[in-house]
Each structure stands twice: as C-alpha cells, then as structure tokens.
Design a protein around this motif. Structure first.
Motif, PDB file in Angstrom:
ATOM      1  N   ALA A 257       0.829  -1.211   0.000  1.00 29.52           N
ATOM      2  CA  ALA A 257       0.000   0.000   0.000  1.00 29.52           C
ATOM      3  C   ALA A 257       0.860   1.256   0.000  1.00 29.52           C
ATOM      4  CB  ALA A 257      -0.933  -0.004   1.208  1.00 29.52           C
ATOM      5  N   ALA A 258       1.954   1.222   0.763  1.00 25.75           N
ATOM      6  CA  ALA A 258       2.859   2.374   0.781  1.00 25.75           C
ATOM      7  C   ALA A 258       3.521   2.554  -0.578  1.00 25.75           C
ATOM      8  CB  ALA A 258       3.913   2.189   1.865  1.00 25.75           C
ATOM      9  N   ALA A 259       3.888   1.446  -1.215  1.00 25.17           N
ATOM     10  CA  ALA A 259       4.497   1.528  -2.541  1.00 25.17           C
ATOM     11  C   ALA A 259       3.568   2.234  -3.514  1.00 25.17           C
ATOM     12  CB  ALA A 259       4.831   0.118  -3.048  1.00 25.17           C
ATOM     13  N   GLU A 260       2.304   1.875  -3.497  1.00 27.31           N
ATOM     14  CA  GLU A 260       1.329   2.492  -4.397  1.00 27.31           C
ATOM     15  C   GLU A 260       1.178   3.983  -4.084  1.00 27.31           C
ATOM     16  OE1 GLU A 260      -3.411   2.053  -5.656  1.00 27.31           O
ATOM     17  OE2 GLU A 260      -2.471   0.607  -4.295  1.00 27.31           O
ATOM     18  N   ALA A 261       1.115   4.311  -2.781  1.00 21.84           N
ATOM     19  CA  ALA A 261       0.931   5.712  -2.375  1.00 21.84           C
ATOM     20  C   ALA A 261       2.134   6.567  -2.748  1.00 21.84           C
ATOM     21  CB  ALA A 261       0.677   5.782  -0.874  1.00 21.84           C
ATOM     22  N   GLN A 262       3.317   5.943  -2.888  1.00 19.93           N
ATOM     23  CA  GLN A 262       4.545   6.684  -3.173  1.00 19.93           C
ATOM     24  C   GLN A 262       4.991   6.538  -4.629  1.00 19.93           C
ATOM     25  OE1 GLN A 262       7.139   5.145  -0.074  1.00 19.93           O
ATOM     26  NE2 GLN A 262       5.610   5.683   1.485  1.00 19.93           N
ATOM     27  N   GLY A 263       4.081   6.057  -5.464  1.00 19.28           N
ATOM     28  CA  GLY A 263       4.348   6.013  -6.899  1.00 19.28           C
ATOM     29  C   GLY A 263       5.307   4.936  -7.352  1.00 19.28           C
ATOM     30  N   VAL A 264       5.428   3.861  -6.591  1.00 18.57           N
ATOM     31  CA  VAL A 264       6.344   2.778  -6.949  1.00 18.57           C
ATOM     32  C   VAL A 264       5.600   1.743  -7.791  1.00 18.57           C
ATOM     33  CG1 VAL A 264       7.812   0.919  -6.077  1.00 18.57           C
ATOM     34  CG2 VAL A 264       7.673   3.105  -4.823  1.00 18.57           C
TER      35      VAL A 264
END
Length: 347
Positions: A324-331
């Motif tokens: 989820a953090a990856a998605e939120a940070q554009g990864v």
C-alpha cells in the motif's frame, strides 16, 4: 491459712505462665530474624531464590515503536525467567541532558542493572557509572560510540546487542540501485547522534562506485524533520531513513511528504515499514531487546558478568515491503517481490 496457700499457689502458676509466654515470644522473634538475615544454609538459600527483588533502571532516548518494542522484548525475557524485578523506566524525550540526568538518578538510587535503549542512553549511563552493569540495545556502532573497545572486548560493566546487521545497509543500497538506478538518495538524520553518523558514513561508502548519489538534510530535533523532508523535494528521487531515533520518532511527517510528492521511502527497520515506509532490510527490535534481557538475567543471578558477553548483532535479516505504501509513493510493484519479501500493512 488455707486461703494464703491458695493465693501463693495461684501466684506461682501465673508466674510460670508468664515466663513460658515470654520464652515463646523470644524464640519466634529470633527465628524470624535469623531467616531474614542469614546468607548461608539451606533455608536461607531457598528464601533468597524466591524473595530476591531486583531493580532495573531502563532509560530510552525517545519513544517510538522500534525502541518500545525492544523494551517490551527485554521485559519479556526477564519475566519469563521468573525473576522478581522492579522496573524503573524513564524516557529522555529526545534530550541528551535528560538522558544524563536519568543515568545519574539511577546510579544514586543504587539500581542493580541499567538497560540502555539507544546510543545516547548507553553513553550517558557509561559516563555515570563504572560499577553498575549496563546492557544496551538499539545501538548501531558500539565501538564508534565509545562504549566498548571492540565488539569482542566488552567493557568491564557494559555489553549488549546492536541494532544493525552487518549486511543491512549494503543490501538496502543494492535494492535501491537495482530498482531505482541513477537515483539521488535523500538522507535525513540527526547530525548530533553518533548512531546516525556511523550509518550515514556506511551508506555513503556503499553508494560509492554505484550509479547512485546522495542529497542530505540534517535535523537537531524531531520538530525539524518535516521541514528537512520538504527540503529534499526536487532533489531526491528516493528517501532513505536509517535507524535515527530523532527522525524515526517523527516518521509520519516524512511519510506524508513521500506520499504527496510520490517519492519512494526506504527505511531502516520493519516497524517503520508498518508506519508507512515502502521497504526495509531489517529485523525485529523485540528480538534484540529479548536477547538483551537474556543477558541481563544471567548477570543479575551472578551466572555471568558483562565481560562474558561479546557485543552481539541481530541474528536475522529480511526484506520487508509495504504494498500500500508503494502504491501511495508512486512505486511500480514487481511481481517478484511477492515471493522475495515479507509483506506487511500500514498500522
């Protein structure tokens, strides 16, 4: 005449009863005193093993999930060993002067052992005493911090468990190089914390010779962390937060900038991944605290001294990712990560 003999007989009877009662009272008192104060003999040994109460002073530079987990692990090891312990816990609230005061107070109180949870806490306690045993953890470089001469040469009254696996930084840099080739890595750290300086030097050494380069922002306290993170916008393609207590205590502000600006946030331990970091090569702070507690048990019971324990490193190292953090940070998520990493969610 008979009446006089009767009174004489009654008086004699009462005197005998009084003397008997006094004798019983004295025997009881003497018996209790001997049991409490004697230090040898089978009965006293049993009493010492069951009645011994130890006092441990626990000092922590600041409160955040990783350090808190280490303290929980430390307490668990002590309690599971069956020792009766009074814990005196103090947080320095990210203030070195407070850490010094806490250490001096523990020494004045005559605690049996000090648990120093962070580099500044360990340095303060070692300055305060050379007699009371100190067990530390959440320390990155015990030699560089002046706590021990070498990891295999613990101090006369200090040893512990490091919070940096020898391969953690190099593997993290390899991960960044592999997935963000040519990136500028933003580093935010407290320039006054020896723990952080050692790690930043290691990051720079690991980056040397790769396609990566660095941009730095330093802070003096947790209130400056958000501004430092904002200063890296437009400079950093990736942000890497090492296990810096000042920055980690305000990690949510860095997470906010990373998500707003779509900057991948790499962190130093799994607890920070659960707080919104994208990736870390790390270990459990609970585990290193638990191991420190096991050391403390053997020292308190007299089985070993600090000199018998070389400074230890975390036993396990693994890649931890937050999808989820990856998605939120554009990864862009890679399918291979599902197999290679332990996946966690933001808490």
């Amino acid at each position: 005449m008979r009446r006089n003999w009767f009174f004489l007989f009654l008086a004699a009877l009462l005197s005998t009863a009084i003397l008997t009662a006094c004798g019983t009272s004295n025997e009881s008192t003497n018996g209790d005193s001997s049991s409490e104060n004697t230090t040898d003999g089978q009965g006293s040994e049993d009493g010492a093993s069951s009645d011994q109460v130890y006092t441990i002073g626990a000092t922590q530079i600041v409160e955040h999930p990783s350090l808190d987990a280490a303290y929980e692990g430390f307490q668990a090891a002590i309690n599971e060993a069956g020792l009766e312990v009074e814990f005196k816990y103090e947080s320095a609230q990210d203030d070195q002067n407070n850490a010094i005061t806490i250490a001096n107070n523990f020494v004045a109180d005559g605690v049996d052992l000090i648990f120093a949870n962070s580099t500044p806490s360990a340095q303060s306690t070692l300055q305060a005493t050379s007699d009371i045993p100190i067990i530390f953890t959440s320390v990155t470089d015990a030699v560089g911090a002046g706590l021990v001469e070498a990891n295999d040469q613990p101090g006369e009254n200090i040893t512990g468990v490091l919070d940096l696996h020898p391969d953690a930084i190099s593997k993290t840099v390899e991960f960044i190089e592999e997935n963000f080739e040519g990136a500028t890595v933003g580093l935010i750290y407290d320039a006054g914390e020896a723990n952080s300086i050692a790690q930043i030097d290691a990051v720079k050494a690991a980056i040397d010779g790769t396609s990566l380069n660095t941009a730095e922002a330093t802070v003096g306290n947790s209130s400056e962390v958000q501004q430092a993170a904002t200063s890296l916008v437009g400079k950093a393609d990736v942000i890497y937060i090492v296990t810096d207590n000042t920055v980690v205590s305000a990690l949510e502000t860095v997470v906010g900038v990373a998500e707003e600006q779509s900057i991948p946030l790499i962190v130093g331990e799994p607890d920070s991944v659960k707080r919104g970091g994208f990736a870390a090569y790390g270990f459990s702070y609970y585990d290193i605290g638990y191991r420190a507690g096991e050391m403390a048990v053997e020292i308190l019971t007299g089985e070993k001294t600090t000199a018998d324990f070389p400074v230890e490193v975390p036993p396990n190292l693994e890649l931890v990712l937050n999808k989820a953090a990856a998605e939120a940070q554009g990864v862009d998520w890679k399918d291979d990560w599902d197999e290679e990493a332990e996946l966690v969610e933001t808490e």
